[in-house]
Write a protein that holds these residues in place. Structure first.
Motif, mmCIF file in Angstrom:
data_model
loop_
_atom_site.group_PDB
_atom_site.id
_atom_site.type_symbol
_atom_site.label_atom_id
_atom_site.label_comp_id
_atom_site.label_asym_id
_atom_site.label_seq_id
_atom_site.Cartn_x
_atom_site.Cartn_y
_atom_site.Cartn_z
ATOM 1 N N LEU A 100 2.890 -4.989 -7.141
ATOM 2 C CA LEU A 100 2.108 -3.436 -7.614
ATOM 3 C C LEU A 100 1.342 -3.463 -8.703
ATOM 4 O O LEU A 100 -0.060 -3.197 -9.039
ATOM 5 C CB LEU A 100 2.438 -2.301 -7.106
ATOM 6 N N ASN A 101 2.341 -4.286 -9.820
ATOM 7 C CA ASN A 101 1.555 -3.802 -10.761
ATOM 8 C C ASN A 101 0.731 -4.970 -11.084
ATOM 9 O O ASN A 101 0.173 -4.925 -12.359
ATOM 10 C CB ASN A 101 3.187 -3.951 -12.053
ATOM 11 N N SER A 104 -2.037 -5.421 -7.238
ATOM 12 C CA SER A 104 -2.514 -4.035 -6.057
ATOM 13 C C SER A 104 -3.912 -4.895 -5.840
ATOM 14 O O SER A 104 -3.910 -3.483 -4.128
ATOM 15 C CB SER A 104 -2.589 -3.068 -7.336
ATOM 16 N N LYS A 109 -4.299 -0.410 0.472
ATOM 17 C CA LYS A 109 -3.428 1.218 0.670
ATOM 18 C C LYS A 109 -2.381 1.134 -0.244
ATOM 19 O O LYS A 109 -0.976 1.186 0.127
ATOM 20 C CB LYS A 109 -2.848 1.505 2.070
ATOM 21 N N ALA A 110 -1.719 0.235 -1.743
ATOM 22 C CA ALA A 110 -1.191 0.185 -2.422
ATOM 23 C C ALA A 110 -0.539 1.665 -2.434
ATOM 24 O O ALA A 110 0.585 1.589 -3.583
ATOM 25 C CB ALA A 110 -2.315 -0.570 -3.611
ATOM 26 N N ASP A 111 -1.725 2.694 -3.382
ATOM 27 C CA ASP A 111 -0.805 3.622 -3.491
ATOM 28 C C ASP A 111 -0.403 5.125 -2.556
ATOM 29 O O ASP A 111 1.095 4.350 -2.977
ATOM 30 C CB ASP A 111 -2.003 4.937 -3.462
ATOM 31 N N GLU A 112 -0.090 4.635 -0.769
ATOM 32 C CA GLU A 112 0.433 4.453 -0.167
ATOM 33 C C GLU A 112 2.498 4.195 0.022
ATOM 34 O O GLU A 112 2.895 4.145 0.846
ATOM 35 C CB GLU A 112 -0.407 4.942 1.408
ATOM 36 N N ARG A 114 3.276 2.145 -2.387
ATOM 37 C CA ARG A 114 4.157 2.534 -3.808
ATOM 38 C C ARG A 114 4.959 4.020 -3.198
ATOM 39 O O ARG A 114 5.910 3.941 -3.452
ATOM 40 C CB ARG A 114 2.972 2.752 -4.994
ATOM 41 N N THR A 115 4.111 5.069 -2.483
ATOM 42 C CA THR A 115 4.706 6.240 -2.424
ATOM 43 C C THR A 115 5.562 6.127 -1.148
ATOM 44 O O THR A 115 6.711 6.709 -0.999
ATOM 45 C CB THR A 115 3.959 7.514 -1.924
ATOM 46 N N LYS A 118 9.211 4.440 -2.632
ATOM 47 C CA LYS A 118 9.072 5.331 -3.383
ATOM 48 C C LYS A 118 10.332 6.874 -2.712
ATOM 49 O O LYS A 118 11.611 6.777 -3.207
ATOM 50 C CB LYS A 118 8.080 5.682 -4.502
#
Length: 186
Positions: A100-101, A104, A109-112, A114-115, A118
């Motif tokens: 992702l770094n 991305s 849907k990279a943000d989803e 990541r969440t 996490k």
């Protein structure tokens, strides 16, 4: 081992890239890679994939497990179970962070993602802390923790060993002193 060493080990994991250049097989100490043909997928170590991506020589294909639906199932399963559930990659956290770094734009849907990763990590670390607390409070001698990743063990390792050392010191100080520890008069 510190987190950067675990990340170094994760960089050896194989990922698929779609190169935009041609090159015959490359012979490295760890084995041969390639051949590289434009538009044809090839598996390479993550370190090479990131390097090629940074030089705009390829597109990285996210691992099969790096999918929102699959990660939602993993997260929910981890929340339901009291024990640690199997994880799709022993380096899921490091791979997610690195991909992702650095790529991305290649991951839908990279943000989803990541969440979700996490959330899964937080759930697993909370379970690990509860397990460690239970282990110490019940004065256990050994424990079996299946399905942990190296980074998870690394995260709790220092805390856990320090806790056990301090507990040992406290217990040693609470034990009655024998005659051998009394001061002798000369």
């Amino acid at each position: 081992m510190d987190p950067s060493e675990v990340e170094f080990l994760a960089e050896k994991e194989m990922v698929t890239i779609i190169p935009n250049f041609s090159l015959d097989k490359v012979y490295l100490i760890g084995g041969e890679l390639g051949p590289f043909n434009p538009g044809l997928p090839v598996d390479v170590p993550l370190w090479l994939a990131i390097n090629l991506k940074q030089r705009q020589k390829c597109r990285i294909v996210p691992p099969e497990w790096m999918d929102v639906e699959k990660l939602e199932v993993i997260r929910e399963q981890e929340r339901k179970e009291d024990t640690f559930t199997p994880i799709p990659s022993p380096y899921y956290m490091e791979l997610t962070k690195l991909l992702l770094n650095h790529a991305s734009d290649n991951i839908p849907k990279a943000d989803e993602i990541r969440t979700l990763v996490k959330d899964t990590w937080d759930t697993r670390i909370a379970k690990l802390r509860l397990s460690a607390d239970s282990f110490v409070s019940q004065q256990e001698v050994h424990a079996k923790l299946d399905n942990l990743t190296l980074m998870e063990i690394n995260t709790i390792g220092t805390f856990f060993t320090d806790s056990l050392n301090n507990l040992f010191k406290i217990r040693a100080n609470l034990q009655p002193r024998g005659e051998s520890t009394m001061s002798q008069e000369y």
